[in-house]
Design an enzyme around this catalytic site. Structure first.
Site, PDB file in Angstrom:
ATOM      1  N   CYS A 149      23.270 -93.195  -4.614  1.00 35.11           N
ATOM      2  CA  CYS A 149      23.132 -93.489  -3.176  1.00 35.11           C
ATOM      3  C   CYS A 149      24.468 -93.556  -2.440  1.00 35.11           C
ATOM      4  O   CYS A 149      24.602 -93.046  -1.333  1.00 35.11           O
ATOM      5  CB  CYS A 149      22.359 -94.792  -2.984  1.00 35.11           C
ATOM      6  N   HIS A 182      24.068 -98.809   3.075  1.00 30.36           N
ATOM      7  CA  HIS A 182      25.357 -98.914   2.391  1.00 30.36           C
ATOM      8  C   HIS A 182      26.480 -98.551   3.360  1.00 30.36           C
ATOM      9  O   HIS A 182      26.355 -97.625   4.162  1.00 30.36           O
ATOM     10  CB  HIS A 182      25.407 -97.932   1.216  1.00 30.36           C
TER      11      HIS A 182
END
Lengths: 351, 351, 351, 351
Positions: free
Chosen positions: B150, B243
């Site tokens: 990710c 993120h």
């Protein structure tokens, strides 16, 4: 034997001001005799004016002290200041002009050429700048000594042993900073809930500039900046206390990882030698666990005056990387100023 | 005109599995016909087996599907996999051996020399590795295509335009990653409350290695890694989704800051040209505000498939620095795999 | 003069187990000589087996103790138990059968008719049930004494002075409970991030039943439940430590608000009289500020052994309402059990 | 067929003001033509003046509108107001006096005897008070209609079906309220981090008084309060959006639990019959899971206009207890006012 000095606190009702009050409670050398604040709290007692925001109760000894205006008529031997930047320059200057030693946590005077930007473990010799200050102001007896920005103190303490042993060519620091660094009310809860803020006003510039002065060399009546490049990216995270920084460093000379670790953990300096009251026994605590340091678990190490380093590893781009943490309102603010004053008392700069 | 393919989901009850279900609801090309999970939920309906943890309600269309064992007897044309690493290698291999195309979000096969580590905007030509896979397994018709970690997807998307236009010498990334990246239950609330965790298992290694393969060049039946140095330090912060990474980059050639900004904002590639269903119109959104990107405000940009870059500045140590953000379970996981499948369908790799 | 007893801790690696270790460090009457845990940590030292999750460092004195199986062969005079409910019934029973006094924080035996459900400030006379236990087990010398559920202790301490002075007809309590009450890993961070959970397994039943026994009257070899109605609704909120409850109470007789306040603040009982080591000087701290008690500011009052009450007001439906707070793993768990043991030592139940 | 009315928003830059802007984007009956704010943003465009704090981007259609002073010279057919209480009374009064219909979310006029405190599903007949307003101000054509406090709306919607079917004798509500209810900046992050605040200014009084008026009966030109007793204790928790309340209720007549559940889930009223644009199909969603409702999972139900009830159980002190949740800035504020306006348009009160 040490005498007890009477101290005033400028900005006493703020977050750092409250830390000053907490840390000076029962201090063997300093006794609070005056509290000042620039807000509308003047004329009230401290108990009335100040909503106590630290865990535990407000110390009894200050509850009935009157909150005064931050003007140089306070009944004390020196002042600690945590005034906001915008009024600090004028007010701290007034106090110095009136003869008070000013031990300041504000940013106003930090980069002035004749003002020490002091971390007692790193650059106690910078106190010599006090003489330059006195010289430039004939007849003035007061002076100003500052401590660095909260993130800078932590970073400089981590760099100091490497700078001394191996030399540093460049440093890259990425901070994750606590809410208390912004004071109260500071960051709105809606702004930080389920969020990270990638910006703190002037913080990156402070880290990049102050570090060079702190690690710089005294040269007569001024400081020659350390020759290294510093890069900082700063973020606010949803943590109450405890700043964290992910750091990469490129050294000037070769160093094995065990030598780096040893440089950290053996770092000890004048405050430890003098056994200053607020000096931590262990300046830098090196943790071996793969998931430390953490703000909640490590911020209070050494009563908030130690810094904690972990995750030391070789780095693919610079030489080494590690994570460093410290308590931003103790080692990074009020505790820093108090340790500065303790050193100055020991060195004869305060009397 | 596109035909509708019947898809199975391996690991359907997990956080990424639920994102697959959510994103495939009403997808024009893929229809969920099989759900599998490795836990004790087999034999129940999906509504019974799965505690839905995303906002909104579980889609009606999957509620009565039976949860099956993750074994290659599922009734579908291809499988999306978000199995945990430890069982992914065997299970995904079994599915490929049995003839299924496997579009995987797991790390198990990412670094295998004949497995594409695909980001459709960056390296669609890596799909040629599928032929190598087929060749090495006589009589096997299935194959495996993976998407990166990710954090790596986000970083690689930010680097790709710079790599293509200016060349990259080195990259330093410091991540602040969301809780959903650890799955469910994942991080204990007591571990992250008022805290930051400076460690995510294997994450730094994944970013440092996968980036080189993604940006690498197809060379016959393998990939030549990109020639650059990548450094990653990874942290878990108290954010649900999204993120963030603070990035410094050193370029091979000279580039003005406006050219860098232009390279980001004009980045567009094959998925945009093909108008793939999940492809964002704007791959990289550049924000000019001094305090963006922020996870809560920017993670859903482009339906979670755009990345957002802000705070682009010259850096004191490398050349430039910036902050990048993306939705870790959409662009960073389920959405990434679905976009991969859409590209493969358009390119004739799925039928 | 008090002698030092050697104690074992069952469930030593859990959150409450760690609180036992922390609170018994330097205790004048108890010394830890054995640590047991039911997980896979047996055979390791405590330093190896236990990830320390409290602020500060693991006490040196326990680091090298071996973690043993929770079986009644431990070298100690009594055991403190914080075993999980499912294995507590058998294991604590085994220890009692083998002759150990068992001071338990587990729920397993709380409602047994011959087991004291002890809060030293409220029902010290319930210790007489120990004789009933001994009688029913010829030749058995051990016995079990329990402390209530964490929320119940707080509620019962708030109710006790009202029950004694005015009588209570009914109580309505709505709790907002901290994460540490669920142990570690306990609540998933994704479950509580930006959220409240309106359910805690069995908690409402525990509060509703245990309260009646605690406030009940010793009647020979059993307890007659207090005659009142108790209603509890329980919620988990995103707070690390410190349970809060909003309480309404209907009294049996008339009471002015100042009398209620006075009943709270003057509440003092046998542990205060005996000056037991863990007994707080002030059992109930009444705060006058309109926005107290708060978990972060008040949980550590009285070293975590005081409860704090605020917002006392007349109520439109019952008679009065107020908010009460206590530290759930100190006064609500480990500290409760230790205070129980201190009382038992003072009363001659331990030797 | 409905005509499009031109609307102004008072307090447009605040949290509720931004919700108005978001919810009116693409509304079939209302078009924003004027934006006003009392702060220093006047004279700027909305894009310049307003820091957008909701997920997603500020709607294009309002970006270039000028922010004006909140004075009754706005170019629109009616105004929605979310002005702060202190200036709302004068400003809303001025607008009404100048002939504008004022649809207000402020508390200033809620309890005035001739001002409807409207929830369209509960008391549409209270709109008759508009005539009383007009009568008392000869020559004034404007009027004021208010919606209740955010927590009160949720509570009243839960109580309405019970009140209508069984009668209510008393209600005890304990709220856990979201941060957005305090506006921006509102609650300081340091105040709520790892904490619960047991106090919200005037909130308990509002719930206790407004509920009686909402459920009251129109009696000529005034409202007779409902005859029941209401008790509220209010808390702020660390949640961004979504108020939760734990409720106990004592009914006037007997009701089985299934009848209560049926009363909730079958509740439907005039807005549903008229298919008003913002009216949710399902007013009250009853969840059977033992751990619902939860703010993060249920606040957006029915586009934020449904309320969700769960944990319905018999109660030991009153008759039943349950937990209710709603989105505090949609159903509890901006959405409430818009639904009010939709009803008024349908009923001929706006033209």
């Amino acid at each position: 034997m040490t005498k007890t000095l009477r101290v005033g606190i400028l900005g006493a009702t703020g977050m750092v001001g409250q830390r000053f009050v907490e840390l000076l409670e029962n201090h063997p050398q300093f006794q609070i005799t005056a509290l000042a604040a620039s807000d509308r709290s003047q004329g009230k007692t401290f108990a009335e004016a100040c909503t106590w925001r630290l865990a535990g109760a407000m110390p009894e000894s200050v509850k009935t002290l009157a909150v005064q205006a931050p003007e140089p008529t306070l009944d004390c031997d020196l002042v600690f200041s945590s005034l906001p930047g915008d009024i600090a320059r004028r007010t701290e200057g007034d106090f110095a002009a009136a003869g008070y030693p000013v031990i300041s946590n504000s940013s106003a005077f930090r980069m002035d050429h004749d003002v020490p930007l002091l971390i007692p473990e790193i650059n106690p010799e910078h106190l010599a700048l006090i003489d330059a200050q006195k010289k430039s102001s004939n007849g003035q007896h007061g002076f100003i000594v500052t401590n660095p920005n909260c993130s800078t103190i932590m970073l400089a303490l981590a760099l100091a042993p490497l700078h001394q042993k191996f030399g540093i060519e460049s440093v890259i620091a990425t901070t994750m900073q606590a809410l208390s660094g912004a004071g109260y009310p500071g960051v709105a809860s809606l702004a930080i809930s389920d969020n990270v803020l990638p910006f703190i006003e002037s913080e990156e510039e402070k880290i990049e500039q102050e570090t060079l002065k702190i690690l710089g060399k005294l040269n007569g009546e001024t400081i020659d900046d350390a020759q290294m490049r510093v890069s900082a990216q700063c973020h606010r995270v949803n943590v109450s206390d405890g700043h964290l920084a992910a750091v990469r460093v490129k050294l000037k000379g070769p160093a094995k990882i065990d030598e780096v670790k040893q440089a950290f953990s053996s770092f000890s300096a004048l405050p430890q030698e003098l056994k200053l009251h607020s000096a931590p026994e262990q300046v830098i605590i090196v943790r071996e666990e793969k998931d430390r340091p953490q703000p909640r678990l490590d911020r209070d190490a050494g009563n908030g005056m130690s810094i904690t380093i972990g995750r030391l590893q070789p780095d693919n781009v610079l030489d080494y990387r590690f994570v460093v943490l410290s308590h931003n309102t103790i080692r990074g603010a009020a505790g820093a100023a108090i340790l500065n004053a303790e050193l100055m008392l020991a060195m004869g700069n305060l009397k």
